[in-house]
Write an enzyme that holds these catalytic residues in place. Sequence first.
Site, PDB file in Angstrom:
ATOM      1  N   THR A 149       0.852  -1.182   0.000  1.00  0.00           N
ATOM      2  CA  THR A 149       0.000   0.000   0.000  1.00  0.00           C
ATOM      3  C   THR A 149       0.889   1.234   0.000  1.00  0.00           C
ATOM      4  O   THR A 149       2.093   1.152   0.193  1.00  0.00           O
ATOM      5  CB  THR A 149      -0.963  -0.026   1.220  1.00  0.00           C
ATOM      6  OG1 THR A 149      -1.837   1.099   1.144  1.00  0.00           O
ATOM      7  CG2 THR A 149      -0.224  -0.028   2.536  1.00  0.00           C
ATOM      8  N   CYS A 150       0.309   2.382  -0.253  1.00  0.00           N
ATOM      9  CA  CYS A 150       1.059   3.646  -0.225  1.00  0.00           C
ATOM     10  C   CYS A 150       0.042   4.766  -0.054  1.00  0.00           C
ATOM     11  O   CYS A 150      -0.913   4.610   0.678  1.00  0.00           O
ATOM     12  CB  CYS A 150       1.917   3.804  -1.495  1.00  0.00           C
ATOM     13  SG  CYS A 150       0.967   3.811  -3.029  1.00  0.00           S
ATOM     14  N   GLY A 151       0.222   5.869  -0.750  1.00  0.00           N
ATOM     15  CA  GLY A 151      -0.730   6.968  -0.650  1.00  0.00           C
ATOM     16  C   GLY A 151      -1.887   6.832  -1.618  1.00  0.00           C
ATOM     17  O   GLY A 151      -3.039   7.067  -1.276  1.00  0.00           O
TER      18      GLY A 151
END
Length: 157
Positions: A111-113
Site C-alpha cells: 500500500t502507499c498513498g
Amino acid sequence: MEEGRHTDAGATARAAATFTAKIRAPLRRSLDDVVVATANGATLVDARPRHLFLGVPGAAGTGHIPGAVSVPYQELVDGATGLFATPSAIGRLLRDAGIDATRPPREVIATCGTGVSATVALIALELAGVHGAGVYDGSFSEWSADPQRPIAYGATG
C-alpha cells in the site's frame, strides 16, 4: 554496461508482434479485500516516505493503516542509478520492518498513498524472495477518507 552485457550502438530491427495484456485481478486489492485480509493476518507494507507513515495526528495524509509496516519506496531503489537495491539490501530493509524473507507472512499486500509507489514495494518484495499478494490501489487516500476508519501514528500500531 556496468554488468558487462553485450550492447549495440545502432537500432535493432524487430519483427512486428502483438501484445495481449492479461488482467491479473488478484493483484488489485480493494478496501474490502484489505479489511478481510488483515483480519485474517495479512501484513500490509506501506511504501510511503517514513515521515508520512509515522504521521502527526491531525495532519492530513499522515499516519498509517493499523498493523502496517513501513518500507519506504525510496529505500528500495538506488538513488544514483534508479535501479532496485540488491535483493540482500531489500531483505535487510524488510527484516528491519519485521518481515523475515526466510519465513515470510502468509499474505503481504503493498500500500502507499494512492496505489502507485506500492507497485515498487511489490516488485521489491519479489526480488527479496517474498511473494507480494497484491496492491491496495485505494491505499491510504481511500482508507483515511472515512473518519470512522482507524489511523495509527508512530512506528507501531
